[in-house]
Design an enzyme around this catalytic site. Structure first.
Site, mmCIF file in Angstrom:
data_model
loop_
_atom_site.group_PDB
_atom_site.id
_atom_site.type_symbol
_atom_site.label_atom_id
_atom_site.label_comp_id
_atom_site.label_asym_id
_atom_site.label_seq_id
_atom_site.Cartn_x
_atom_site.Cartn_y
_atom_site.Cartn_z
ATOM 1 N N HIS A 116 22.163 43.829 7.437
ATOM 2 C CA HIS A 116 21.334 45.022 7.610
ATOM 3 C C HIS A 116 22.156 46.310 7.553
ATOM 4 C CE1 HIS A 116 22.260 44.657 12.060
ATOM 5 N NE2 HIS A 116 22.372 45.961 11.895
ATOM 6 N N ASP B 250 21.314 37.478 8.478
ATOM 7 C CA ASP B 250 21.837 38.845 8.632
ATOM 8 C C ASP B 250 23.365 38.804 8.548
ATOM 9 O OD1 ASP B 250 22.006 41.550 9.062
ATOM 10 O OD2 ASP B 250 21.593 41.441 11.219
ATOM 11 N N SER C 69 26.476 47.097 15.337
ATOM 12 C CA SER C 69 26.006 46.160 14.321
ATOM 13 C C SER C 69 27.124 45.751 13.380
ATOM 14 C CB SER C 69 24.884 46.795 13.498
ATOM 15 O OG SER C 69 23.644 46.616 14.097
#
Length: 275
Positions: free
Chosen positions: A74, A121, A224
């Site tokens: 992502h 992901d 992230s």
């Protein structure tokens, strides 16, 4: 099933900075309940930068080979970003203070990735040139496929993300670390169903995901793509990639990570097992 899950999880957030694409509201950004990392630790930690008014940190990553970085899909997908607008900064104690930004030659997003909440992901960045490995900068070890990382195992997550919900990391932007316990997937899934509109038969936490954290310690926005590492028999192994969650260190909402062992074959399709 896809539409049901997206509708049922309206307030979850992936943990990356910048405006998310549709369906990407769940990405993670920072370290909650942690402390500044010692300079001698986490030599595989990297910062991903995007060109704006300056080269801005937007996600983390880990050096898994002298020429390859592991991160969250992502952060760089599903549509691959312009390579000219992307750089990698190797381990530094404070963001922006001693930048030596490295260009990227290739971005590989897992072909099954759509949103962090659906899974897959995970992404790879190939650097234009291999880096010089040293005591300050070197690779993290990927786990064997048989490694399960049992519930309760203490692991560490690192990054330069938010220090609380909607509270950015202040200058001088130190690398933060926090210890988080591994949680069984079925317990984590049950927690995410509390207060949600999904039926119990709808899996929120999937097999390719790993849960860790509690109400005092968690990753958050800006983290992230960064690594979740666990020490097994004296060796640091990367168990997960920071992926998504609902808020940061919220009750019944552990952090959710991409499970690295699930994607070892895919990783090694591109990345040599030995440098």
């Amino acid at each position: 099933m896809l539409n049901l899950l997206l509708l049922a999880l309206p307030v979850l957030a992936s943990r990356a900075y910048a405006a998310p694409a549709p369906g990407q509201a769940l990405q993670r950004v920072g370290i909650v309940g942690g402390q500044e990392a010692p300079r001698s630790k986490w030599p595989w930690q990297v910062s991903l930068r995007v060109r704006d008014r300056y080269w801005m940190h937007f996600c983390g990553g880990s050096l898994i080979h002298p020429q390859w970085v592991l991160t969250a899909a992502h952060c760089v997908g599903p549509d691959v970003k312009d390579l000219a607008a992307l750089r990698v900064q190797l381990r530094e104690q404070h963001l922006y203070y001693q930048d030596q930004l490295l260009p990227v030659s290739r971005i590989i997003v897992h072909p099954q990735f759509y949103t962090a909440q659906i899974g897959a992901d995970i992404a790879l960045l190939e650097l234009e040139e291999p880096v010089n490995v040293s005591s300050h900068v070197h690779t993290v070890t990927l786990p064997p496929a048989s490694e399960t990382f049992p519930p309760g195992m203490p692991c560490w997550v690192t990054g330069w993300g938010d220090v609380d919900n909607d509270e950015r990391l202040p200058p001088p932007f130190p690398l933060k670390q926090v210890k988080v316990p591994i949680m069984e997937n079925h317990i984590c899934d049950a927690k995410y169903h509390l207060g949600a509109y999904t039926g119990d038969d709808v899996r929120i936490v999937r097999d390719d995901m790993l849960c860790a954290g509690n109400t005092r310690r968690d990753s958050c926005q800006g983290d992230s793509g960064g690594p979740l590492v666990c020490k097994v028999n004296g060796t640091w192994l990367q168990a997960g990639v920071v992926s998504w969650g609902e808020g940061c260190a919220q009750p019944n909402r552990p952090g959710i990570y991409t499970r690295v062992t699930y994607y070892l074959d895919w990783i090694h399709h591109y990345v040599p097992k030995k440098p």
